[in-house]
Design a protein around this motif. Sequence first.
Motif, short mmCIF file in Angstrom:
data_model
loop_
_atom_site.label_atom_id
_atom_site.label_comp_id
_atom_site.label_asym_id
_atom_site.label_seq_id
_atom_site.Cartn_x
_atom_site.Cartn_y
_atom_site.Cartn_z
N TRP A 112 -5.59 -1.60 -4.72
CA TRP A 112 -5.03 -0.53 -3.89
C TRP A 112 -5.35 -0.79 -2.42
O TRP A 112 -4.48 -0.69 -1.56
N ILE A 113 -6.61 -1.18 -2.18
CA ILE A 113 -7.01 -1.47 -0.79
C ILE A 113 -6.23 -2.69 -0.27
O ILE A 113 -5.63 -2.65 0.80
N ILE A 114 -6.23 -3.76 -1.05
CA ILE A 114 -5.63 -5.02 -0.59
C ILE A 114 -4.13 -4.88 -0.35
O ILE A 114 -3.60 -5.31 0.67
N PHE A 115 -3.42 -4.26 -1.28
CA PHE A 115 -1.97 -4.17 -1.14
C PHE A 115 -1.56 -3.09 -0.15
O PHE A 115 -0.56 -3.22 0.55
N ARG A 116 -2.36 -2.03 -0.10
CA ARG A 116 -2.10 -0.94 0.83
C ARG A 116 -2.13 -1.47 2.26
O ARG A 116 -1.32 -1.13 3.09
N TYR A 117 -3.13 -2.32 2.54
CA TYR A 117 -3.27 -2.87 3.88
C TYR A 117 -2.56 -4.21 4.03
O TYR A 117 -2.82 -4.97 4.96
N LYS A 118 -1.68 -4.48 3.06
CA LYS A 118 -0.76 -5.60 3.14
C LYS A 118 -1.41 -6.95 3.43
O LYS A 118 -1.05 -7.66 4.35
N LEU A 119 -2.42 -7.29 2.63
CA LEU A 119 -2.97 -8.64 2.72
C LEU A 119 -2.07 -9.57 1.92
O LEU A 119 -1.90 -9.41 0.72
N HIS A 120 -1.47 -10.54 2.63
CA HIS A 120 -0.55 -11.46 1.97
C HIS A 120 -1.15 -12.86 1.90
O HIS A 120 -2.06 -13.19 2.64
N GLY A 121 -0.54 -13.67 1.04
CA GLY A 121 -0.80 -15.11 1.01
C GLY A 121 -2.28 -15.46 1.05
O GLY A 121 -3.05 -15.05 0.18
#
Lengths: 239, 333
Positions: free
Chosen positions: B116-125
Amino acid sequence: MILTLENVARRFGGLVALSDVSFSVPEAQILGIIGKNGAGKTTLFNLIAGRFAPSSGTIRFSGEDIGGRSASARAMAGIARTFQIPEPLPRLSVFENVLAGAFARIRDRSEAGRLAHETLNFCDLSAKADVASTELTVPELKRLEVARALATQPRLLLLDEVMAGLRPNEVDEAMVLCRRIRDRGVTILFVEHVMRAVMNLCDRVVVLDQGRIIADGAPAAIRGDEAVIDAYLGREADA
Amino acid sequence: MSELTATAGRQAVRPAAGTTGLVLAALLLVLAILFPMFVSRYWLALGITVLFWTSFSGSWNIIGGYAGQFSLGHAAFFAIGAYSSAWLYSVFGFPTLVGMIVGSAVAALMALCIGWIIFRYKLHGTYFAIGTLAMSEVLRVLAGALPWFGGNGGIPIPLAQERNWLLMQFQPMAFYYMFLAATVVIIALSAWIARNRFGYQLAAIRDSEDVAESIGISPTRLKLAAYVISAALAAPIGTLYSQYLMFVDPPTFFGLLVAIQVVLPAVIGGLGTAFGPLLGAIVLTFAIELSDRVALRPGASLLAYGAMLMVFSVLLPRGLWPLLSKMLPGATR
């Protein structure tokens, strides 16, 4: 009115990309948006599609304020878009690209597949269904953009320069396709530079210049508008 | 075919191809079931290794392949599964099967929070890869520092005093079939995902999040779902593996080596394909076995991992499966 913008503005830092934009689109109309590069067309397009929210003002879609919603929420509400530079999903076939769109409203695989085939047929892409989407020609890619968007079963379709880069006969075909989409009851809003298409296709044209609307009316009226001629069409232009 | 219209013909191709694929898969399964009955212990161990990596890498493939989010922290969920069952059994005497289910739930919950944290803050690649790796490393250090969880020495799994299948202490042949079952479940699930809505929506996110959003997909939600499924599948495989080894410790389960090893079968076989991890695990297992024998040094396999990762990402980014599937009539993605 399916789409209504009231005093919409968008600033990027100190730059005012759009200010005080108000217009509304009735159902099943084809509305063209024209203007020079940098006039704010793409910003306006992205505001409606939901890439970003307006700095002020409201955007209503069939009565509901959607200004704060995400792009995907707007797609689910019934606003579909194409991309100016076609963005096929490269690892999927043409059929699968459209299928991904069809899944927006349909859960069942075979039902979604039926809609995807129908949509491909409608957009004259059936012959390319099983081809890799990266192998299409430019006009086919533009049609794939339209097909994928249509498969989401939108009520409003936003077309971003779908005619750019097409030959005159291909523009004619694209115009026929647009009319057939409208005849299905889908409202079309399109940003376009190909004047022949704008003038022939649109019920109404909104002209942007420096982030403001300088004219809003039927194509014939726009063509004779002094402000539009000065800002965009040019003196010599005889469309 | 000739009397069918063009469109009908095209629609008919897919189900027919699916049937051939099913027949081939069933044949493969029968061979896999018969395999342990005819081979030595050495080959049985190799078979277990292949199936272990297939199922483990297959669980990673949901988030790493189908959703295209290159997780380097998958070892964490695997270790959570192993630690849950080992700890609950050794300290409280809970049956391993219960620990396995608890582990799966804990891993899923962990993925939900981290994701939730990672995708919410849009960490890509790369950022996603590093973020997940950091999460896994923090857990590894934590597991090593907490005496409650055995510290750096880990937890030896006490030998069962009674014969009870719930404790999951089996002979190697039984482990072979457990890993085979895990492999079948994960391949079937992957194939189902690939053909249905969830899979196409993940494919859209993998290829372009802008396009995905334009067709009504919420990337955050879908990636989170894929991440949770991946984690929930990795944990029971951790439990199985710890029962096979009869111990858990931080380096074996949380280690960086595991985090990289789990990625390899999917990358070699084909990211986001149901059979890719199996193909990759077979190739990898034999390559490692050979390199260790030829070099006669334990470090040689590490060199081989690095070399294979480079060779495949540069020369064959889509892995071996697309090459193979062209030769098989019924294969699908």
